[in-house]
Design a protein around this motif. Structure first.
Motif, short mmCIF file in Angstrom:
data_model
loop_
_atom_site.label_atom_id
_atom_site.label_comp_id
_atom_site.label_asym_id
_atom_site.label_seq_id
_atom_site.Cartn_x
_atom_site.Cartn_y
_atom_site.Cartn_z
N THR A 202 0.85 -1.19 0.00
CA THR A 202 0.00 0.00 0.00
C THR A 202 0.89 1.23 0.00
N ASN A 203 0.74 2.07 -1.01
CA ASN A 203 1.56 3.27 -1.15
C ASN A 203 3.05 2.96 -1.01
N ASN A 204 3.48 1.92 -1.72
CA ASN A 204 4.88 1.51 -1.79
C ASN A 204 5.41 0.98 -0.46
N THR A 205 4.52 0.69 0.50
CA THR A 205 4.94 0.11 1.77
C THR A 205 4.62 -1.37 1.77
N LEU A 206 5.63 -2.21 1.97
CA LEU A 206 5.45 -3.65 1.96
C LEU A 206 5.11 -4.14 3.37
N THR A 207 4.02 -4.91 3.46
CA THR A 207 3.59 -5.48 4.74
C THR A 207 3.51 -6.99 4.59
N GLU A 208 4.32 -7.71 5.33
CA GLU A 208 4.33 -9.16 5.25
C GLU A 208 3.06 -9.74 5.86
N ARG A 209 2.45 -10.74 5.17
CA ARG A 209 1.22 -11.38 5.66
C ARG A 209 1.43 -12.85 5.98
N LEU A 210 2.35 -13.52 5.27
CA LEU A 210 2.57 -14.95 5.47
C LEU A 210 4.02 -15.26 5.19
N ARG A 211 4.60 -16.17 6.01
CA ARG A 211 5.98 -16.57 5.80
C ARG A 211 6.11 -18.09 5.92
N ILE A 212 6.87 -18.67 5.01
CA ILE A 212 7.31 -20.07 5.12
C ILE A 212 8.80 -20.02 5.37
N ASP A 213 9.23 -20.43 6.57
CA ASP A 213 10.65 -20.30 6.87
C ASP A 213 11.44 -21.49 6.36
N ALA A 214 12.75 -21.44 6.54
CA ALA A 214 13.63 -22.46 5.97
C ALA A 214 13.41 -23.83 6.58
N SER A 215 12.75 -23.92 7.72
CA SER A 215 12.47 -25.21 8.37
C SER A 215 11.10 -25.76 8.00
N GLY A 216 10.35 -25.04 7.16
CA GLY A 216 9.03 -25.50 6.74
C GLY A 216 7.91 -25.01 7.64
N ASN A 217 8.20 -24.17 8.62
CA ASN A 217 7.16 -23.62 9.48
C ASN A 217 6.44 -22.49 8.75
N VAL A 218 5.15 -22.35 9.03
CA VAL A 218 4.32 -21.35 8.37
C VAL A 218 3.81 -20.37 9.41
N GLY A 219 4.00 -19.10 9.13
CA GLY A 219 3.46 -18.07 10.00
C GLY A 219 2.49 -17.19 9.24
N ILE A 220 1.27 -17.07 9.73
CA ILE A 220 0.29 -16.15 9.16
C ILE A 220 0.21 -14.96 10.12
N GLY A 221 0.68 -13.81 9.66
CA GLY A 221 0.77 -12.67 10.54
C GLY A 221 1.89 -12.82 11.55
#
Length: 301
Positions: A202-221
């Motif tokens: 939004t307006n060139n600002t990046l906001t992370e919503r979901l991450r899959i880390d190198a160990s296969g764990n998933v974070g939503i928010g």
């Protein structure tokens, strides 16, 4: 013969250099003329040739040329241009072609027979590995089934923790700081691995919503789901960052069940060895808890 308007040579003219003078009003022209006739596909109208006689083993040979050819049968030449090159000690091969009829541009692989980079002028589309791009940029890379196939690689060569690289999806006409959309990005974790991040812009600002880390764990928010691996060392799904409300919703409608199951194997019964299920039950819903391949042990209505 030399005339007041130029020279007229029948046969071959050999010279150490050629200078053609002109002005803005009367620009210099070098003309290769072919009176033609009934052209067929592949006929050559003329060639500007770079030639050498060397001791490489082939002897006298063309090392490069620019050729005007026909790419279809007609009484009118379409003016296709071909660029040919010759690697050391080999015969000349076609490297690039500009289609005189369509304006398409083809770049050929090392044998000079197959176009691997193709610009479709009318569709304004680029094809890599295909001469029929179906979107603005179309990448095709055929490999055997079951083989990894990375048709596109995006690199950030900065070898440091949190060095990032990704792609953005721009969904409005605003440029600069006002663009909106989404992104996919990977970052160097500092330990020879990378994670995968999904977010909104939004307006060139990046906001992370979901991450899959190198160990296969998933974070939503949540940007560090691995920190929640305290009970068992296994991939986890973490929802929320601890700074606001968080929830997980299974939306199945009014006539379908929703469940969370615990599997101990891959057979049908092992896939739901334990778990709980929400059953709408025609307006009398209940939550059932089961073990032993579906044996209900408790119900909350």
């Amino acid at each position: 013969a030399t005339t007041t308007t130029g020279i007229d040579v029948t046969g071959t003219a050999t010279m150490d250099g050629l200078t053609v003078d002109g002005t803005i009003a009367s620009p210099p022209i070098i003309r290769i003329n072919n009176n033609g006739g009934a052209w067929t596909d592949g006929d050559e109208a003329g060639r500007l040739q770079f030639y050498t006689t060397d001791p490489s083993g082939i002897g006298a040979r063309e090392v490069a040329s620019i050729r005007s050819t026909a790419n279809q049968g007609s009484t009118t030449l379409d003016g296709t241009l071909e660029f040919w090159t010759s690697p050391y000690n080999t015969v000349a091969k076609k490297s690039m072609e500009i289609d005189g009829n369509t304006g398409d541009i083809s770049f050929y692989e090392d044998t000079g027979t197959t176009a691997k980079l193709f610009w479709d002028a009318s569709a304004e589309s680029l094809g890599i590995g295909t001469v029929a791009p179906e979107v603005t940029a179309h990448v095709s890379n055929a490999v055997a089934a079951g083989s990894d196939n990375l048709a596109l690689r995006i690199q950030n060569p900065t070898n440091a923790a949190d060095a990032r690289v990704g792609i953005g999806f721009h969904v409005n006409a605003v440029t600069g700081a006002g663009w909106d959309g989404a992104y996919i990005q990977s970052a160097n974790t500092g330990s020879d691995s990378g994670d995968l991040r999904f977010g909104s812009v939004t307006n060139n600002t990046l906001t992370e919503r979901l991450r899959i880390d190198a160990s296969g764990n998933v974070g939503i928010g949540n940007s560090s789901p691995s920190t929640f691996n305290q009970r068992v060392t296994a991939p986890h799904l973490v929802v929320g960052a601890g700074s606001n409300a968080a929830g997980l919703t299974l939306y199945s409608g009014t006539s379908n069940q929703a469940s969370i199951n615990f599997a101990v194997g891959t057979t049908t019964s092992q896939q739901y060895d334990g778990g709980f299920v929400y059953v709408p039950n025609s307006g009398s819903p209940y939550l059932g808890f089961h073990v032993n391949a579906g044996t209900e042990r408790m119900r909350i209505d």
